[in-house]
Design an enzyme around this catalytic site. Structure first.
Site, PDB file in Angstrom:
ATOM      1  N   GLY A   1       0.840  -1.191   0.000  1.00  0.00           N
ATOM      2  CA  GLY A   1       0.000   0.000   0.000  1.00  0.00           C
ATOM      3  C   GLY A   1       0.871   1.237   0.000  1.00  0.00           C
ATOM      4  O   GLY A   1       2.018   1.201   0.450  1.00  0.00           O
TER       5      GLY A   1
ATOM      6  N   GLN B   1       3.309   9.944   0.884  1.00  0.00           N
ATOM      7  CA  GLN B   1       4.571   9.201   0.959  1.00  0.00           C
ATOM      8  C   GLN B   1       5.479   9.459  -0.238  1.00  0.00           C
ATOM      9  O   GLN B   1       6.661   9.146  -0.192  1.00  0.00           O
ATOM     10  CB  GLN B   1       4.292   7.700   1.083  1.00  0.00           C
ATOM     11  CG  GLN B   1       3.698   7.318   2.427  1.00  0.00           C
ATOM     12  CD  GLN B   1       3.527   5.825   2.515  1.00  0.00           C
ATOM     13  OE1 GLN B   1       2.532   5.279   2.051  1.00  0.00           O
ATOM     14  NE2 GLN B   1       4.502   5.138   3.075  1.00  0.00           N
TER      15      GLN B   1
ATOM     16  N   CYS C   1       5.979   0.062   7.333  1.00  0.00           N
ATOM     17  CA  CYS C   1       5.632   1.183   6.464  1.00  0.00           C
ATOM     18  C   CYS C   1       6.844   1.512   5.598  1.00  0.00           C
ATOM     19  O   CYS C   1       7.968   1.561   6.103  1.00  0.00           O
ATOM     20  CB  CYS C   1       5.255   2.387   7.328  1.00  0.00           C
ATOM     21  SG  CYS C   1       4.804   3.837   6.374  1.00  0.00           S
ATOM     22  N   LEU C   2       6.611   1.744   4.314  1.00  0.00           N
ATOM     23  CA  LEU C   2       7.728   2.072   3.418  1.00  0.00           C
ATOM     24  C   LEU C   2       8.412   3.370   3.834  1.00  0.00           C
ATOM     25  O   LEU C   2       9.577   3.588   3.503  1.00  0.00           O
ATOM     26  CB  LEU C   2       7.232   2.183   1.969  1.00  0.00           C
ATOM     27  CG  LEU C   2       6.733   0.870   1.334  1.00  0.00           C
ATOM     28  CD1 LEU C   2       6.124   1.138  -0.028  1.00  0.00           C
ATOM     29  CD2 LEU C   2       7.861  -0.147   1.228  1.00  0.00           C
TER      30      LEU C   2
ATOM     31  N   HIS D   1      -4.369   1.935   7.606  1.00  0.00           N
ATOM     32  CA  HIS D   1      -2.984   2.447   7.615  1.00  0.00           C
ATOM     33  C   HIS D   1      -2.814   3.558   6.563  1.00  0.00           C
ATOM     34  O   HIS D   1      -2.257   4.618   6.860  1.00  0.00           O
ATOM     35  CB  HIS D   1      -2.034   1.268   7.349  1.00  0.00           C
ATOM     36  CG  HIS D   1      -0.579   1.622   7.288  1.00  0.00           C
ATOM     37  ND1 HIS D   1       0.345   1.135   8.188  1.00  0.00           N
ATOM     38  CD2 HIS D   1       0.118   2.393   6.417  1.00  0.00           C
ATOM     39  CE1 HIS D   1       1.542   1.622   7.874  1.00  0.00           C
ATOM     40  NE2 HIS D   1       1.437   2.380   6.808  1.00  0.00           N
ATOM     41  N   GLU D   2      -3.323   3.315   5.351  1.00  0.00           N
ATOM     42  CA  GLU D   2      -3.146   4.298   4.277  1.00  0.00           C
ATOM     43  C   GLU D   2      -3.992   5.542   4.512  1.00  0.00           C
ATOM     44  O   GLU D   2      -3.552   6.667   4.236  1.00  0.00           O
ATOM     45  CB  GLU D   2      -3.468   3.679   2.907  1.00  0.00           C
ATOM     46  CG  GLU D   2      -2.625   2.468   2.513  1.00  0.00           C
ATOM     47  CD  GLU D   2      -1.129   2.643   2.710  1.00  0.00           C
ATOM     48  OE1 GLU D   2      -0.631   3.773   2.610  1.00  0.00           O
ATOM     49  OE2 GLU D   2      -0.449   1.641   3.003  1.00  0.00           O
TER      50      GLU D   2
ATOM     51  N   HIS E   1      -2.297   7.816   6.803  1.00  0.00           N
ATOM     52  CA  HIS E   1      -1.268   8.632   6.136  1.00  0.00           C
ATOM     53  C   HIS E   1      -1.864   9.946   5.627  1.00  0.00           C
ATOM     54  O   HIS E   1      -1.243  11.003   5.726  1.00  0.00           O
ATOM     55  CB  HIS E   1      -0.674   7.882   4.930  1.00  0.00           C
ATOM     56  CG  HIS E   1       0.487   6.989   5.268  1.00  0.00           C
ATOM     57  ND1 HIS E   1       1.640   7.467   5.839  1.00  0.00           N
ATOM     58  CD2 HIS E   1       0.679   5.656   5.090  1.00  0.00           C
ATOM     59  CE1 HIS E   1       2.495   6.453   6.005  1.00  0.00           C
ATOM     60  NE2 HIS E   1       1.935   5.341   5.565  1.00  0.00           N
TER      61      HIS E   1
HETATM   62 NI    NI Z   1       2.747   3.401   5.546  1.00  0.00          NI
END
Ligand code: NI
Length: 172
Positions: free
Chosen positions: A46, A51, A93-94, A135-136, A139
Protein backbone atom coordinates in the site's frame (compact mmCIF):
# COMPACT_ATOMS: atom_id res chain seq x y z
CA UNK A 1 8.45 4.05 -15.92
CA UNK A 2 7.84 6.60 -13.27
CA UNK A 3 9.37 5.50 -10.02
CA UNK A 4 8.87 8.11 -7.34
CA UNK A 5 11.05 8.82 -4.34
CA UNK A 6 9.47 7.48 -1.17
CA UNK A 7 9.70 10.01 1.64
CA UNK A 8 10.82 8.61 4.95
CA UNK A 9 10.31 9.60 8.56
CA UNK A 10 10.71 12.35 9.77
CA UNK A 11 9.96 14.11 6.45
CA UNK A 12 7.36 16.79 7.31
CA UNK A 13 5.16 15.91 4.30
CA UNK A 14 4.26 12.70 6.17
CA UNK A 15 2.64 14.91 8.83
CA UNK A 16 0.55 16.94 6.40
CA UNK A 17 -3.19 16.46 6.13
CA UNK A 18 -3.79 15.61 2.48
CA UNK A 19 -6.17 17.72 0.37
CA UNK A 20 -9.31 16.27 -1.25
CA UNK A 21 -9.15 15.64 -5.00
CA UNK A 22 -11.92 17.46 -6.85
CA UNK A 23 -10.73 17.00 -10.41
CA UNK A 24 -9.24 13.86 -11.90
CA UNK A 25 -6.83 15.37 -14.39
CA UNK A 26 -3.71 14.10 -16.13
CA UNK A 27 -1.60 14.87 -13.08
CA UNK A 28 -3.72 12.70 -10.79
CA UNK A 29 -3.87 9.85 -13.34
CA UNK A 30 -0.10 9.88 -13.80
CA UNK A 31 0.42 10.14 -10.04
CA UNK A 32 -1.76 7.06 -9.47
CA UNK A 33 0.12 5.10 -12.13
CA UNK A 34 3.54 6.12 -10.82
CA UNK A 35 2.49 5.39 -7.24
CA UNK A 36 1.41 1.88 -8.23
CA UNK A 37 4.75 1.27 -9.98
CA UNK A 38 6.63 2.64 -6.98
CA UNK A 39 4.66 0.41 -4.60
CA UNK A 40 5.32 -2.73 -6.68
CA UNK A 41 9.00 -1.89 -7.04
CA UNK A 42 9.52 -1.26 -3.31
CA UNK A 43 7.88 -3.84 -2.86
CA UNK A 44 4.94 -2.85 -0.71
CA UNK A 45 1.23 -3.56 -0.38
CA UNK A 46 0.00 0.00 0.00
CA UNK A 47 1.08 3.59 -0.60
CA UNK A 48 -0.44 6.98 0.13
CA UNK A 49 0.30 10.10 -1.94
CA UNK A 50 1.98 11.95 0.97
CA UNK A 51 4.57 9.20 0.96
CA UNK A 52 5.75 10.38 -2.45
CA UNK A 53 5.61 14.02 -1.40
CA UNK A 54 2.15 14.90 -2.76
CA UNK A 55 -0.38 15.74 -0.03
CA UNK A 56 -3.50 14.71 -1.99
CA UNK A 57 -6.10 12.18 -0.90
CA UNK A 58 -5.04 9.26 -3.06
CA UNK A 59 -4.00 5.75 -2.05
CA UNK A 60 -3.03 2.62 -3.96
CA UNK A 61 -2.90 -0.92 -2.64
CA UNK A 62 -2.55 -4.48 -3.80
CA UNK A 63 -2.57 -7.50 -1.51
CA UNK A 64 -1.73 -10.03 -4.23
CA UNK A 65 1.78 -10.59 -2.95
CA UNK A 66 0.60 -11.38 0.60
CA UNK A 67 -2.68 -13.12 -0.03
CA UNK A 68 -2.22 -14.58 -3.50
CA UNK A 69 -5.29 -12.75 -4.73
CA UNK A 70 -6.48 -9.25 -5.32
CA UNK A 71 -5.30 -6.65 -7.76
CA UNK A 72 -4.53 -2.99 -7.90
CA UNK A 73 -6.94 -0.76 -6.00
CA UNK A 74 -6.70 2.99 -6.63
CA UNK A 75 -8.84 5.02 -4.27
CA UNK A 76 -9.40 8.76 -4.26
CA UNK A 77 -10.76 10.58 -1.23
CA UNK A 78 -11.10 7.37 0.80
CA UNK A 79 -13.17 7.60 3.95
CA UNK A 80 -14.10 5.05 6.60
CA UNK A 81 -17.87 5.10 6.91
CA UNK A 82 -18.31 2.05 9.18
CA UNK A 83 -15.92 0.30 11.51
CA UNK A 84 -16.29 -2.56 13.97
CA UNK A 85 -14.40 -5.34 15.74
CA UNK A 86 -10.73 -5.25 16.55
CA UNK A 87 -7.53 -7.02 15.68
CA UNK A 88 -3.86 -6.67 16.33
CA UNK A 89 -1.58 -7.00 13.36
CA UNK A 90 2.11 -6.45 12.75
CA UNK A 91 2.58 -3.41 10.53
CA UNK A 92 5.46 -1.84 8.71
CA UNK A 93 5.63 1.18 6.46
CA UNK A 94 7.73 2.07 3.42
CA UNK A 95 8.30 5.47 5.06
CA UNK A 96 9.70 3.85 8.23
CA UNK A 97 11.99 1.19 6.79
CA UNK A 98 13.24 -1.52 9.11
CA UNK A 99 10.68 -1.11 11.90
CA UNK A 100 7.68 -3.37 12.50
CA UNK A 101 5.23 -3.42 15.38
CA UNK A 102 1.81 -4.73 16.30
CA UNK A 103 -0.96 -2.17 16.03
CA UNK A 104 -4.58 -2.31 17.19
CA UNK A 105 -7.04 -1.71 14.38
CA UNK A 106 -10.67 -2.31 13.50
CA UNK A 107 -11.11 -5.77 12.02
CA UNK A 108 -13.95 -4.70 9.73
CA UNK A 109 -14.33 -1.44 7.87
CA UNK A 110 -16.44 -0.09 5.05
CA UNK A 111 -14.52 2.46 3.02
CA UNK A 112 -15.98 4.69 0.36
CA UNK A 113 -14.14 6.73 -2.22
CA UNK A 114 -13.84 7.19 -5.96
CA UNK A 115 -11.91 5.34 -8.63
CA UNK A 116 -9.91 7.05 -11.38
CA UNK A 117 -13.06 7.32 -13.51
CA UNK A 118 -14.66 9.37 -10.75
CA UNK A 119 -17.17 6.66 -9.92
CA UNK A 120 -18.13 6.11 -6.29
CA UNK A 121 -16.92 2.83 -4.91
CA UNK A 122 -17.40 1.13 -1.59
CA UNK A 123 -15.12 -1.56 -0.19
CA UNK A 124 -16.19 -3.97 2.53
CA UNK A 125 -12.93 -5.01 4.09
CA UNK A 126 -11.88 -7.43 6.78
CA UNK A 127 -8.52 -8.68 8.04
CA UNK A 128 -5.39 -7.53 6.21
CA UNK A 129 -7.34 -5.46 3.68
CA UNK A 130 -9.04 -3.59 6.55
CA UNK A 131 -5.65 -3.01 8.19
CA UNK A 132 -4.03 -1.68 5.01
CA UNK A 133 -6.94 0.66 4.30
CA UNK A 134 -6.78 2.09 7.84
CA UNK A 135 -2.98 2.45 7.61
CA UNK A 136 -3.15 4.30 4.28
CA UNK A 137 -6.06 6.53 5.30
CA UNK A 138 -4.08 7.43 8.43
CA UNK A 139 -1.27 8.63 6.14
CA UNK A 140 -3.72 11.06 4.50
CA UNK A 141 -4.38 12.51 7.96
CA UNK A 142 -0.66 12.91 8.56
CA UNK A 143 -0.70 9.98 10.97
CA UNK A 144 1.82 7.14 11.08
CA UNK A 145 1.43 3.67 12.58
CA UNK A 146 4.03 4.51 15.24
CA UNK A 147 1.56 7.10 16.60
CA UNK A 148 -0.78 4.25 17.46
CA UNK A 149 1.73 2.33 19.56
CA UNK A 150 1.61 2.24 23.34
CA UNK A 151 4.42 3.74 25.44
CA UNK A 152 6.54 0.57 25.19
CA UNK A 153 6.18 0.37 21.40
CA UNK A 154 6.99 4.07 21.05
CA UNK A 155 10.14 3.64 23.15
CA UNK A 156 11.19 0.64 21.03
CA UNK A 157 10.73 2.75 17.93
CA UNK A 158 12.80 5.63 19.36
CA UNK A 159 15.64 3.24 20.17
CA UNK A 160 15.51 1.49 16.82
CA UNK A 161 15.41 4.79 14.96
CA UNK A 162 18.34 6.16 16.91
CA UNK A 163 20.29 3.02 16.07
CA UNK A 164 19.38 3.19 12.36
CA UNK A 165 20.49 6.82 12.24
CA UNK A 166 23.80 6.03 13.87
CA UNK A 167 24.39 3.28 11.31
CA UNK A 168 23.57 5.68 8.47
CA UNK A 169 25.89 8.35 9.88
CA UNK A 170 28.65 5.76 10.10
CA UNK A 171 28.17 4.83 6.44
CA UNK A 172 28.20 8.41 5.16
NI1 NI B 1 2.75 3.40 5.55
Amino acid sequence: MGLLKIRTYPDPVLRERAEPIHRIDGFIKKLAKDMAETMYAAPGIGLAANQVGVPKRLIVLDLREREGQGGLVVLLNPEIIKASGSLRHEEGCLSIPGFYAKVNRYSDVVVKGQNLEGEDIEINATGLLAVVLQHEIDHLEGRLFIDRLGPVGKELFRRKWRKLRETEDAVQ
